[in-house]
Design an enzyme around this catalytic site. Structure first.
Site, PDB file in Angstrom:
ATOM      1  N   TYR A  43     -11.056   1.481  -9.208  1.00  0.00           N
ATOM      2  CA  TYR A  43     -11.347   0.356  -8.321  1.00  0.00           C
ATOM      3  C   TYR A  43     -12.386   0.731  -7.279  1.00  0.00           C
ATOM      4  CZ  TYR A  43      -8.537   2.284  -4.457  1.00  0.00           C
ATOM      5  OH  TYR A  43      -8.056   3.061  -3.444  1.00  0.00           O
ATOM      6  N   LYS A  90     -11.819   7.291  -8.068  1.00  0.00           N
ATOM      7  CA  LYS A  90     -11.112   6.238  -7.315  1.00  0.00           C
ATOM      8  C   LYS A  90     -10.201   5.496  -8.296  1.00  0.00           C
ATOM      9  CE  LYS A  90     -12.040   3.137  -3.418  1.00  0.00           C
ATOM     10  NZ  LYS A  90     -11.037   3.680  -2.505  1.00  0.00           N
ATOM     11  N   GLU A 118      -7.692  15.118   2.977  1.00  0.00           N
ATOM     12  CA  GLU A 118      -8.152  13.804   3.455  1.00  0.00           C
ATOM     13  C   GLU A 118      -6.944  12.945   3.802  1.00  0.00           C
ATOM     14  OE1 GLU A 118     -10.118  11.462   0.396  1.00  0.00           O
ATOM     15  OE2 GLU A 118      -8.679  12.104  -1.109  1.00  0.00           O
ATOM     16  N   LEU A 131     -11.787  12.082  -2.215  1.00  0.00           N
ATOM     17  CA  LEU A 131     -12.716  11.031  -2.618  1.00  0.00           C
ATOM     18  C   LEU A 131     -13.981  11.185  -1.770  1.00  0.00           C
ATOM     19  CD1 LEU A 131     -12.959   8.376  -4.356  1.00  0.00           C
ATOM     20  CD2 LEU A 131     -12.586   7.192  -2.205  1.00  0.00           C
TER      21      LEU A 131
HETATM   22  N1  PDD Z   1      -9.956   3.733   0.606  1.00  0.00           N
HETATM   23  N2  PDD Z   1     -10.186   8.821   0.612  1.00  0.00           N
HETATM   24  C1  PDD Z   1      -9.300   7.986   0.027  1.00  0.00           C
HETATM   25  C2  PDD Z   1      -8.115   8.574  -0.651  1.00  0.00           C
HETATM   26  C3  PDD Z   1      -9.517   6.596   0.070  1.00  0.00           C
HETATM   27  O1  PDD Z   1      -8.660   5.769  -0.520  1.00  0.00           O
HETATM   28  C4  PDD Z   1     -10.653   6.093   0.764  1.00  0.00           C
HETATM   29  C5  PDD Z   1     -10.961   4.631   0.828  1.00  0.00           C
HETATM   30  C6  PDD Z   1     -11.534   7.002   1.364  1.00  0.00           C
HETATM   31  C7  PDD Z   1     -12.769   6.549   2.099  1.00  0.00           C
HETATM   32  O2  PDD Z   1     -13.747   6.077   1.201  1.00  0.00           O
HETATM   33  P1  PDD Z   1     -14.794   4.956   1.618  1.00  0.00           P
HETATM   34  O3  PDD Z   1     -15.438   5.413   2.859  1.00  0.00           O
HETATM   35  O4  PDD Z   1     -15.726   4.900   0.466  1.00  0.00           O
HETATM   36  O5  PDD Z   1     -14.007   3.682   1.813  1.00  0.00           O
HETATM   37  C8  PDD Z   1     -11.273   8.357   1.258  1.00  0.00           C
HETATM   38  C9  PDD Z   1     -10.244   2.323   0.532  1.00  0.00           C
HETATM   39  C10 PDD Z   1     -10.704   1.741   1.795  1.00  0.00           C
HETATM   40  C11 PDD Z   1      -9.029   1.624  -0.025  1.00  0.00           C
HETATM   41  O6  PDD Z   1      -8.422   2.193  -0.909  1.00  0.00           O
HETATM   42  O7  PDD Z   1      -8.724   0.552   0.412  1.00  0.00           O
END
Ligand code: PDD
Length: 282
Positions: free
Chosen positions: A32, A146, A178, A202
């Site tokens: 996703y 992701k 993270e 991620l």
């Molecule tokens: N989540 N690490 C994890 C495990 C994440 O699920 C996310 C983002 C990030 C940050 O990635 P980005 O800056 O590309 O949003 C890091 C999104 C917001 C979600 O699952 O809703």
């Protein structure tokens, strides 16, 4: 009425049906993305859809889409729902087939779904900062993908919720990786430290924007793993994500980070981030 995306069509949410044997449901077999909408525009859409295509390719899912076709579908989804500020989730599963772990043969068509959510930016939290707790990282070893399979993240976030914290900062042994849904930074002596973008985290798009801001602002950005102790003794701690943006953490496990106030480097990164919202939204 809310419209959602089901494959290439926009349908009323109540009428959108997915199959009982969808592999997303049986195995979490899919990927996703989440893209932010600021002022009717998509922020860093290219980076998000490139990452979606990479996630698909890493799990051997052949997706009949390009960055451009995904961008136009998501743009239209936001438009038909008239959402000016919020975000779009887009999910792709390997498709529908009788339950069997191995990939279906012959191949089936992936199922694409998407929905848009309207919300305002978290101004108060960005100003005052939020609390975090720490917890062991129990996820698999391909956190760079992701994936829809989010059970480890779900359990970590639930742990945070139990302690009224905004985020759970995960660590493998002593090494901070993270957040449950964010990247994590510790600032020490004006250097921004964050875990290297390898299989343990991620590679966040917001993390990339923070890296750009550090280059612009001459702030040293070190992709270097650090310990829980280093995190707790940092001058400033930040998390970042598409929804949380550049979010200060002012308490970890009930203890203040430094003096418990939002620090200068955090403020500079937030200000720099605002400029990228202007320049990288289309
Ligand atoms: N989540 N690490 C994890 C495990 C994440 O699920 C996310 C983002 C990030 C940050 O990635 P980005 O800056 O590309 O949003 C890091 C999104 C917001 C979600 O699952 O809703």
């Amino acid at each position: 009425m809310t419209k959602v995306l089901l494959n290439e069509s926009f349908v009323e949410e109540q009428e959108a049906k997915v199959a009982f044997n969808d592999r997303g449901y049986n195995f979490g077999d899919g990927i996703y993305e989440y893209v932010r909408i600021y002022n009717h525009k998509l922020f860093t859409a290219k980076e998000h859809f490139e990452r979606l295509l990479r996630s698909a390719s890493e799990i051997g899912l052949e997706l009949n889409h390009t960055v451009e076709s995904l961008t136009s579908l998501v743009r239209e989804l936001a438009q038909v729902n008239d959402v000016s500020n919020g975000g779009v989730y887009i999910q792709v599963t390997r498709g529908v087939a009788p339950r069997d772990h191995a990939f279906p043969t012959p191949e089936v068509t992936p199922v694409l779904t998407g929905f848009v959510k309207a919300y305002d930016r978290p101004y108060q939290k960005l100003e005052e900062g939020v609390f975090a707790v720490t917890t062991e990282d129990i996820r698999w070893l391909r956190c760079d993908i992701k994936s829809l399979n989010l059970l480890g993240n779900v359990l970590a976030k639930e742990y945070a919720a139990k302690y009224n914290a905004e985020e759970a900062i995960q660590h493998r042994g002593d090494t901070v990786t993270e957040g449950a849904s964010s990247n994590v930074y510790a600032v020490k002596d004006d250097v921004v430290y964050t875990h290297p973008a390898n299989n343990y985290i991620l590679n966040g798009i917001t993390r990339r924007v923070i890296q750009w801001v550090c280059e612009d602002e001459n702030i040293e950005f070190k992709e270097e793993a650090f310990s829980v102790d280093f995190l707790k003794n940092a001058d400033e701690v930040i998390i970042s994500s598409t929804s949380a943006e550049v979010m200060p953490i002012v308490k970890i496990d009930g203890e203040d980070v430094a003096d418990g106030k939002v620090g200068d480097i955090t403020r500079r990164l937030q200000a720099g981030f605002e400029k990228y919202i202007q320049s990288h939204s289309e």
